[in-house]
Scaffold this motif. Sequence first.
Motif, mmCIF file in Angstrom:
data_model
loop_
_atom_site.group_PDB
_atom_site.id
_atom_site.type_symbol
_atom_site.label_atom_id
_atom_site.label_comp_id
_atom_site.label_asym_id
_atom_site.label_seq_id
_atom_site.Cartn_x
_atom_site.Cartn_y
_atom_site.Cartn_z
ATOM 1 N N TYR A 257 1.052 -1.245 0.298
ATOM 2 C CA TYR A 257 -0.169 0.248 -0.186
ATOM 3 C C TYR A 257 0.330 1.236 0.005
ATOM 4 C CZ TYR A 257 -3.268 3.478 1.650
ATOM 5 O OH TYR A 257 -3.919 4.974 2.456
ATOM 6 N N LEU A 260 2.629 1.438 -3.194
ATOM 7 C CA LEU A 260 2.101 2.131 -4.298
ATOM 8 C C LEU A 260 1.547 3.870 -4.657
ATOM 9 C CD1 LEU A 260 -1.495 -0.274 -4.845
ATOM 10 C CD2 LEU A 260 0.554 0.258 -6.685
ATOM 11 N N VAL A 263 4.502 5.900 -5.459
ATOM 12 C CA VAL A 263 4.568 5.877 -6.602
ATOM 13 C C VAL A 263 3.693 6.939 -6.885
ATOM 14 C CG1 VAL A 263 3.482 4.437 -8.600
ATOM 15 C CG2 VAL A 263 4.223 3.504 -7.310
ATOM 16 N N THR A 401 -4.968 -1.999 -0.304
ATOM 17 C CA THR A 401 -4.114 -2.360 -0.873
ATOM 18 C C THR A 401 -4.312 -2.300 -2.343
ATOM 19 O OG1 THR A 401 -2.317 -3.041 0.371
ATOM 20 C CG2 THR A 401 -1.200 -2.734 -2.013
ATOM 21 N N LEU A 405 -4.162 0.783 -5.426
ATOM 22 C CA LEU A 405 -3.849 0.496 -6.710
ATOM 23 C C LEU A 405 -4.898 1.066 -7.184
ATOM 24 C CD1 LEU A 405 -2.195 -1.034 -9.035
ATOM 25 C CD2 LEU A 405 -3.842 -3.340 -8.475
ATOM 26 N N THR A 408 -3.583 5.156 -7.716
ATOM 27 C CA THR A 408 -2.767 5.297 -8.144
ATOM 28 C C THR A 408 -3.194 4.725 -9.706
ATOM 29 O OG1 THR A 408 -1.991 4.221 -6.156
ATOM 30 C CG2 THR A 408 -0.717 4.789 -8.101
#
Length: 540
Positions: A257, A260, A263, A401, A405, A408
Amino acid sequence: MTPGNTRARPAAPSLARATGSLAIATLTSRITGFGWKVVLAWVVGFSVVNDSFTIASNFPTIINELLIGGVLTSVVVPLLVRSQKEDADGGEAYTQRLLTVGLAVLTAGTVVAIACAPLLTAVYTTEATSNTALTTAFTYLMLPAIVFLGMSAMLMAVLNARQRFAAAGWAPVLNNVVMFLMIGLYAVLPGEISLDPVRMGEAKLLVLGIGLPLGLASQLLVLVPALRRTGFRFRARWGWDRRLAEFGGLAAWVIGYTLLGQVGLSAITNAATAGAPGGPAIYATTWLLLQFPYGVIGVSLLTVIMPRMSAAAADGDHRAVIDHLATGSRLSIVMLGPLCALMTVLGPQIGVALFSIGNSGADATRLGLAITAAAFGVLPYAIVMLQLRVFYAMKDARTPTVIMLIMTAVKVPLSYLCPHVLDPRAVVYGLTFVNSVTFLVGVLVGDLWLRRRLGRLGTRQVLRTLVKTMVAATWGAGAALGIARLLAAVLGPDSAAAAWLALVFGTLIGGIVTFGLMRLLRVRETAAVAERVTRLVRRG
């Protein structure tokens, strides 16, 4: 508590009282934390120095999140609460093992991060418009803060699990005081930081760079006596506990998590450095400003409600978990919704009022428009954080998570698109807007997943509260906007006096209009909020 447990747990304060007391400490911490950021902008402006400092100051938090931070905020408190209920020693041995492992991980991670400092800078900046050498120099100086930040967070988690919230709320204030002192010392030192070439031994660079580690070290030191007053005594304990394996399994998903999240942050930072100078500092300052209402209300609510939600989940009482979720959502709407509306219409006035002094004046309006573009995201952010805590309370770290995703996947492409479709000075507006849109996506996805897991969530009542609050908040924001425009017409659009008057009277009258309409619309939660505010005023 199990029959063999000889340690009595402290009685939990009421949710309203605990949240209110913690909110006062958090408010002070947020004000002083934001205050030194404002003073830094006055001293150096929204310049390359501020951009480099801001990017580098994020790295200790990023590395800490990857090592243990994300795990602490989501997984550790539930596990500590369970150990206090199940263990004969009240969870002391289990806590000692967690702290021992955490210290070892943080120390090793700090050494590796320092060795990789140039790589960190390369990942989060673009060479074209940023000073990577200066960012790297700040990074070397600030990375030792990882240990102090991580251990502070661990001690706060232990205190929260033991229903001791005051020290954890007030400790960051000392960190902020140290930062004020270091910025003041920077201001009185002669000369400027050399940008080409960057000289690591310069006094001003060293003073500004070591302020963060010194502040966090002082924050850690004041938490130690607070923990000792609970009866806990730390000693290194390296033995194995079967629950550490459970902790590791949950932590793996939380680390995913966190990765991400980084990112997404990397995409935002790279896009910001591709725009006009000052973009990263304005983005970070905007986000910090928007954290004010959430930090005071949302974080305080989460901190108090998480141990209770964890205890309910441990007992298999899903109805109590749902009740906590619904109550937290409605209170967040009632308290944060009106603030989101006011910050949207008064964003430019906030920017001019706070940043028209010193070297930051040229970008004050730019920061204000960034606030306007992003303010709507505070409420969905708070609700997303609450939803994720429900999953963690049920020992499910996988679903958050997956939700991250999806968020993100929305954030990254939209962030990289901003420099290509917007004017360089407007890139930061697009980035703050994209960030807030991401949280709206998270709320929708999280609600769907929770319905599948728990069944009916009381969403109808939450939506009813949302609609009534937004109707009232719209009229309140309209009143505030009218006052701001009137003052701008009389005193001038760039007048700091007009901006301050608009903030004071716009917030006051807009708040009265909003609260009055919420009472007329029979928003039930306003009664609890009014009662709590009245108690605080009487106590003052």
